[in-house]
Enzyme design. Structure first.
Site, PDB file in Angstrom:
ATOM      1  N   HIS A  90       1.555  -4.731   9.375  1.00  0.00           N
ATOM      2  CA  HIS A  90       2.947  -5.150   9.210  1.00  0.00           C
ATOM      3  C   HIS A  90       3.412  -5.005   7.763  1.00  0.00           C
ATOM      4  CE1 HIS A  90       6.405  -8.017  10.049  1.00  0.00           C
ATOM      5  NE2 HIS A  90       6.263  -8.182   8.737  1.00  0.00           N
ATOM      6  N   GLU A  91       2.633  -5.565   6.828  1.00  0.00           N
ATOM      7  CA  GLU A  91       3.057  -5.547   5.436  1.00  0.00           C
ATOM      8  C   GLU A  91       3.079  -4.131   4.867  1.00  0.00           C
ATOM      9  OE1 GLU A  91       3.891  -9.503   5.550  1.00  0.00           O
ATOM     10  OE2 GLU A  91       4.427  -7.977   4.073  1.00  0.00           O
ATOM     11  N   HIS A  96       6.256  -2.448   5.531  1.00  0.00           N
ATOM     12  CA  HIS A  96       7.265  -2.702   4.498  1.00  0.00           C
ATOM     13  C   HIS A  96       7.046  -1.779   3.297  1.00  0.00           C
ATOM     14  CE1 HIS A  96       8.956  -6.061   6.555  1.00  0.00           C
ATOM     15  NE2 HIS A  96       7.977  -6.915   6.297  1.00  0.00           N
TER      16      HIS A  96
END
Length: 333
Positions: free
Chosen positions: A241-242, A245
């Site tokens: 997920h990170e 980003h």
């Protein structure tokens, strides 16, 4: 996945079924193991004179108690862009894309440095780092569901730093910790420490690299690595997920039901993040079901399985505009 709520759990912190620590001799490391292990040094950090750096690559099993309350509350994610900055990011991307070829995209292999911060017996083992890279490549390769994004990760090195203060408060010591970074805009620096209540990880965005290169990178909680001690968040998808980003993706619930949402056409809008793992959820009436299985929502790890074709294209666009074309800038001392 900075504000994903998790239930209280108390378990041993070693990786279940993990392989033994990586041997020092390079010839003894299998092809799938770490290609490089280096001694890390934090130069010029007078404010942290107690920082000790280890060149050993031994595992650090131990036990700890993780107590976190379940809550629907949210707080500001470190480095997360405010709505005005999101609009600015979209505008800048459109401007830079003018005249740019739009696919087919060449595969991207991201050179990756992992920086493990530890405190005595507490900290990520080499086997967990290895498993985290495997989880990244499975997720971004479409092997868990969704599309093959054409992005893979190559582990170029691992550093280990023994520092209890950094380990327990990486955000407070972010500038010092990120002096460990290697490479330039196209090198992923992944920092693994222990984050505070309700925070599992956070990332910088490619749009911000030019103005803040020294802070570029991703920070995740070591207990979220595959086999970690955080129930429902133990498959390595906090890292997935990170890093989404870091590659330019926003949350699927960005802007709620209001256009342009997350700026990706094939992710249905949703008014709020998903908690747990619901069978279905539709918070923007008539817009299709919420993307509860998307890696950029907030569901439990076992519920996450996919990126979309639009997200894959967006990551390649962001790479071409902000990361692949930037000159190398090494900040290592």
């Amino acid at each position: 996945m900075a504000w994903r709520a998790i239930a209280a759990v108390s378990v041993c912190l070693f990786t279940a079924g993990a392989a033994p620590a990586i041997p020092a001799a390079a010839s003894a490391v299998p092809a799938t193991a770490l290609p490089a292990v280096v001694r890390s040094a934090v130069n010029g950090q007078a404010a942290m004179p107690t920082a000790a750096v280890r060149s050993a690559v031994t595992g650090s099993p131990g036990c700890d108690t993780v107590a976190r309350r379940v809550t629907s509350g949210r707080g500001p994610e470190p480095h997360a862009p405010a709505p005005a900055q999101v609009a600015e990011m979209f505008a800048d991307l459109r401007r830079r894309q003018s005249g740019m070829r739009r696919g087919p995209w060449a595969p991207i292999t991201v050179p990756t440095w992992v920086h493990v911060i530890s405190a005595g017996p507490l900290g990520a083992r080499d086997s967990a780092v290895r498993d985290q890279l495997a989880a990244l490549n499975a997720a971004y390769g479409g092997r868990l569901g969704g599309v093959d994004t054409g992005i893979q990760f190559r582990l170029d090195g691992l550093t280990r730093t023994e520092n209890a203060a950094w380990f327990r408060a990486p955000l407070a010591y972010e500038a010092a910790i990120k002096r460990l970074r290697r490479g330039g805009a196209g090198t992923l620096n992944l920092y693994v420490a222990q984050l505070s209540q309700l925070v599992l990880g956070y990332s910088t965005y490619p749009y911000l690299y030019k103005s803040q290169p020294a802070l570029d990178g991703v920070v995740i909680d070591w207990r979220s690595l595959p086999g970690g001690s955080l129930r429902n968040f133990d498959r390595g998808f906090t890292g997935v997920h990170e890093i989404g980003h870091w590659l330019g993706l926003l949350h699927t619930f960005e802007n709620g039901c209001v256009s342009p949402g997350d700026g990706v056409a094939d992710t249905a809008p949703e008014s709020k993040p998903t908690e747990g793992c619901p069978v279905s959820k539709d918070t923007c009436n008539g817009e299709g079901g919420d993307p509860v299985h998307n890696f950029m929502d907030y569901t439990h790890d076992h519920c996450m399985s996919e990126f979309t074709a639009g997200q894959a294209a967006r990551m390649h666009e962001m790479w071409a505009v902000y990361r692949g074309s930037e000159p190398d800038l090494t900040l290592d001392g």
